[in-house]
Design an enzyme around this catalytic site. Structure first.
Site, PDB file in Angstrom:
ATOM      1  N   LYS A   9      30.804  46.515  37.354  1.00 24.04           N
ATOM      2  CA  LYS A   9      32.131  46.312  36.789  1.00 24.04           C
ATOM      3  C   LYS A   9      32.629  44.937  37.209  1.00 24.04           C
ATOM      4  CE  LYS A   9      36.706  48.547  36.710  1.00 24.04           C
ATOM      5  NZ  LYS A   9      37.428  47.300  36.529  1.00 24.04           N
ATOM      6  N   PRO A 190      36.379  38.539  40.765  1.00 25.83           N
ATOM      7  CA  PRO A 190      35.119  38.253  40.073  1.00 25.83           C
ATOM      8  C   PRO A 190      34.008  37.817  41.031  1.00 25.83           C
ATOM      9  CG  PRO A 190      36.987  37.240  38.934  1.00 25.83           C
ATOM     10  CD  PRO A 190      37.500  37.732  40.255  1.00 25.83           C
ATOM     11  N   ASN A 191      32.765  38.044  40.602  1.00 26.42           N
ATOM     12  CA  ASN A 191      31.563  37.624  41.333  1.00 26.42           C
ATOM     13  C   ASN A 191      31.448  38.262  42.713  1.00 26.42           C
ATOM     14  OD1 ASN A 191      30.819  35.792  39.207  1.00 26.42           O
ATOM     15  ND2 ASN A 191      32.389  34.384  39.987  1.00 26.42           N
ATOM     16  N   ARG A 192      32.109  39.389  42.869  1.00 22.71           N
ATOM     17  CA  ARG A 192      32.094  40.139  44.142  1.00 22.71           C
ATOM     18  C   ARG A 192      32.717  39.351  45.306  1.00 22.71           C
ATOM     19  NH1 ARG A 192      31.438  43.233  40.675  1.00 22.71           N
ATOM     20  NH2 ARG A 192      29.993  45.009  40.591  1.00 22.71           N
ATOM     21  N   LEU A 193      33.465  38.307  44.987  1.00 26.18           N
ATOM     22  CA  LEU A 193      34.172  37.568  46.042  1.00 26.18           C
ATOM     23  C   LEU A 193      35.565  38.165  46.193  1.00 26.18           C
ATOM     24  CD1 LEU A 193      33.046  33.891  45.317  1.00 26.18           C
ATOM     25  CD2 LEU A 193      32.228  35.477  47.076  1.00 26.18           C
TER      26      LEU A 193
END
Length: 213
Positions: A9, A190-193
């Site tokens: 997601k 976003p981008n798992r950050l």
């Protein structure tokens, strides 16, 4: 077997930055809780997981409902003789966890737990629907019972017994307050950050830090 590697997601609904947060974590919790309560994707904003430590050294987690929060802490109610009650009595610590997927947010709270005053437990108990009061009196929570009928029979007996009278609060049922010493706010990005802001109580005040995602 199902491969879940591609179930991903994208988190992009909000952000959590230091210039916009409250200095006190309870106020930050209040802001997020109000948003969660108003969000149509959240059915029960006050549903939280409570983890306690069992005798075998393994944490045990269950869902309960938050019933009140103040600057002092977070209040919920349960059977004092339940597994969570016995764990709290022995270790006096627990972890609360809120997860609101629709907002891409979670909150993790480490806290010291203690019983609230009996008059406060009395007040909340008698504010509940009578069926819920009887349910609390009927259930020997966490104990092994023979079958469902055991509860149904006992409930009918108490319905007759207290048909025209007030249900007394069971002595082994009441509230706990979780007094936090660490609260982490997690906002998906976003981008798992992801944003992770943690408040740590130093005995006098709250210190604020950012954690790597």
């Amino acid at each position: 077997m199902e491969n879940l590697h591609d179930k991903r997601k994208i988190y992009e609904k909000s952000q959590l930055i230091e210039s916009e947060i409250k200095e006190n974590p309870i106020e930050q919790f209040r802001d997020w809780f109000i948003e969660a309560s108003a969000n149509p994707t959240v059915s029960e904003a006050n549903a939280m997981a409570v983890s306690t430590l069992e005798d075998d050294g393994c944490p045990r987690t269950r869902m309960v409902l938050l019933k009140e929060y103040t600057y002092e802490g977070f209040i919920f109610y349960t059977n004092y003789n339940s597994r969570k009650g016995k764990s709290i009595e022995k270790h006096h610590k627990g972890c609360l966890h809120f997860f609101w997927p629709g907002l891409e947010r979670q909150i993790i709270i480490k806290a010291n737990l203690e019983k609230i005053a009996e008059n406060l437990s009395d007040g909340y108990f008698h504010s509940r629907p009578k069926g819920s009061q009887l349910g609390a009196a009927v259930s020997p929570q966490s104990e092994v019972i023979p079958d469902r009928n055991f509860l149904e029979v006992k409930l009918k007996e108490l319905e007759v017994q207290f048909e025209n009278t007030e249900v007394p609060r069971p002595e082994n049922w009441g509230g706990y307050i979780a007094k936090p010493y660490e609260i982490e706010f997690w906002q998906g990005r976003p981008n798992r950050l992801h944003d992770r802001i943690i408040y740590t109580f130093n005995g006098l005040d709250w210190e604020i830090s950012r954690l790597a995602p």
